[in-house]
Scaffold this active site. Structure first.
Site, PDB file in Angstrom:
ATOM      1  N   ALA A  66       0.797  -1.229  -0.035  1.00 20.94           N
ATOM      2  CA  ALA A  66       0.064   0.184  -0.172  1.00 20.94           C
ATOM      3  C   ALA A  66       1.043   1.451   0.242  1.00 20.94           C
ATOM      4  O   ALA A  66       2.263   1.230   0.477  1.00 20.94           O
ATOM      5  CB  ALA A  66      -0.908  -0.210   1.122  1.00 20.94           C
ATOM      6  N   GLY A 109       0.480  -5.022   1.121  1.00 23.11           N
ATOM      7  CA  GLY A 109      -0.622  -5.038   0.210  1.00 23.11           C
ATOM      8  C   GLY A 109      -0.412  -5.475  -1.176  1.00 23.11           C
ATOM      9  O   GLY A 109      -1.210  -6.172  -1.820  1.00 23.11           O
ATOM     10  N   GLU A 112      -0.879  -9.225  -0.784  1.00 22.81           N
ATOM     11  CA  GLU A 112      -2.322  -9.310  -0.452  1.00 22.81           C
ATOM     12  C   GLU A 112      -3.137  -9.285  -1.474  1.00 22.81           C
ATOM     13  O   GLU A 112      -3.787 -10.034  -1.599  1.00 22.81           O
ATOM     14  CB  GLU A 112      -2.583  -8.243   0.682  1.00 22.81           C
ATOM     15  CG  GLU A 112      -1.983  -8.663   2.124  1.00 22.81           C
ATOM     16  CD  GLU A 112      -2.379  -7.208   3.163  1.00 22.81           C
ATOM     17  OE1 GLU A 112      -1.988  -6.152   2.668  1.00 22.81           O
ATOM     18  OE2 GLU A 112      -2.949  -7.714   4.044  1.00 22.81           O
ATOM     19  N   GLU A 132       4.746  -5.209   7.214  1.00 21.74           N
ATOM     20  CA  GLU A 132       4.086  -4.199   7.547  1.00 21.74           C
ATOM     21  C   GLU A 132       4.598  -3.825   9.245  1.00 21.74           C
ATOM     22  O   GLU A 132       4.572  -2.758   9.548  1.00 21.74           O
ATOM     23  CB  GLU A 132       2.692  -4.098   7.678  1.00 21.74           C
ATOM     24  CG  GLU A 132       2.162  -4.203   6.126  1.00 21.74           C
ATOM     25  CD  GLU A 132       1.735  -5.532   5.788  1.00 21.74           C
ATOM     26  OE1 GLU A 132       2.646  -6.421   6.053  1.00 21.74           O
ATOM     27  OE2 GLU A 132       1.013  -5.461   4.817  1.00 21.74           O
TER      28      GLU A 132
END
Ligand code: CO8
Length: 258
Positions: A66, A109, A112, A132
Site C-alpha cells: 500500500a 498490500g 495481499e 508491515e
C-alpha cells in the site's frame, strides 16, 4: 476502452491483461489504483466476451505495498471513518477467474492483492513478504488470513513477525503460488494459462471457482454439499449437454455460456 492513470489494459482475445503502472512508486497501491481496479474488474465481470483476466506488475515489482506516503499522515479516525481500503472487497467479489502474475516485489498490500487472485503464477524473481510490522502496523487487506490459510501458521507467523521475504522457490514449496516460471516468460505463461481457462465453459469456470472458495468459508460436510448442489446445477446448462456430447463424439465443445 477507458484510459486509466495507474493501469494499462490490453485485450488478448478473451483474456484481459491488466498491468499495474506506477513505476515511480514500485506500483504502490493508492486509492486511485483501487478505484481504477474496481472499475476494471467490474467491467471484466460484466463482459461475456472476456473469460479470464491476468493482473501483473513490472519486472521489478508486482506491487511494493500500500502507498505508505498516502497513509503516513492518517489518523485512526481518518482510517476508520473512511473505512480505508474496504473497497478491496469489491475486487475479491469478482466472479470470473483471474490470475496474479508476480515478478519482483509483492510486499504488504502487494502480496495481499496477489493472494486475492484465484491463483498466483510467479516469476523466479518474485519476492513475497508482509513487512508491515516494520512500519508499526500489520497486514490490512486480508494478509493475516489468506497467507495463514495458504502456507500455514508457522510460516505466516514468522513472515509477519520478522517481515522477511520469501523467494519464489519457497513460495512454490509452501503452496503460496501455483507455479514458478522464468521471469522472461512470466506474462506469456500467464496469458497461456488464462487462455486455457478462457476456452473452458464459462459457467463451469465460475462454479469451480465458487466451490473451491467455499472450502475456506465452510466446514467439510457443508462444502461438499455445496459442491454437489453446484454440480447438480450445472446439469441445467446447455454447456453440460454440449460438453458431454462433444466428448462422446470426439470433438471439441462449442460453449454458449448458458
Ligand atoms: N509506498 C510508497 N512508495 C513506495 C513504496 C510504498 N509501499 N515502496 C516503494 N516506494 C517508492 C519509494 O519511496 C521510492 O520513491 P522515491 O524514488 O520517490 O524515493 C521508489 O518507490 C523506489 O523505491 P526504493 O528506492 O525504496 O527501491 P529499492 O529498490 O531501494 O527498494 C523495496 C525496494 C525493498 C521494495 C523498498 O521500496 C521497500 O521496502 N518498500 C516498502 C515495502 C513495504 O513496507 N510495504 C508494505 C507497505 S504497508 C502495506 O502494504 C499495508 C497494506 C494494508 C493496508 C490496508 C489498509 C486498510
Amino acid at each position: 476502452m477507458a484510459d486509466y492513470e495507474t493501469l494499462l489494459i490490453e485485450r488478448h482475445d478473451a483474456v484481459t491483461l491488466v498491468r499495474l503502472n506506477r513505476p515511480q512508486a514500485l506500483n504502490a497501491l493508492n486509492s486511485r489504483v483501487l478505484g481504477e481496479l474496481i472499475e476494471v474488474m467490474a467491467a471484466y465481470d460484466a463482459d461475456p466476451a472476456q473469460r479470464c483476466l491476468v493482473l501483473t506488475g513490472s519486472e521489478k515489482a508486482f506491487a511494493a505495498g500500500a502507498d505508505i506516503k498516502e497513509m503516513s499522515s492518517q489518523s485512526f479516525a481518518d482510517m476508520y471513518g473512511s473505512n480505508f481500503f474496504a473497497g478491496w472487497e469489491k475486487v475479491t467479489a469478482t466472479r470470473k477467474p483471474w490470475i496474479a502474475a508476480v515478478a519482483g516485489y509483492a510486499l504488504g498490500g502487494g502480496c495481499e492483492v496477489a493472494m486475492m487472485a484465484d491463483f498466483i503464477i510467479a516469476a523466479d524473481t518474485a519476492k513475497f513478504g508482509q513487512p508491515e510490522i516494520k512500519l508499526g502496523v500489520s497486514p490490512g487487506m486480508g494478509g493475516s488470513q489468506r497467507l495463514t490459510r495458504a502456507i500455514g501458521k508457522a510460516k505466516a507467523m514468522e513472515m509477519c513477525l520478522t517481515g522477511r521475504m520469501m523467494d519464489a522457490g519457497e513460495a512454490e514449496r509452501s503452496g503460496l503460488v501455483a507455479r514458478v516460471v522464468p521471469a522472461a516468460d512470466l506474462v506469456d505463461e500467464a496469458l497461456k494459462t488464462a487462455k486455457t481457462i478462457a476456452d473452458m465453459p464459462p459457467l463451469a469456470a465460475i462454479a469451480n471457482k465458487e466451490m473451491i472458495n467455499a472450502a475456506f468459508e465452510t466446514g467439510l460436510a457443508q462444502g461438499i454439499l455445496f459442491e454437489r448442489r453446484l454440480f447438480h446445477g450445472l446439469f441445467g446448462t446447455e454447456d453440460q449437454s454440449e460438453g458431454m456430447a462433444a466428448f462422446v463424439e470426439k470433438r471439441p465443445g462449442a460453449w454458449k455460456g448458458r
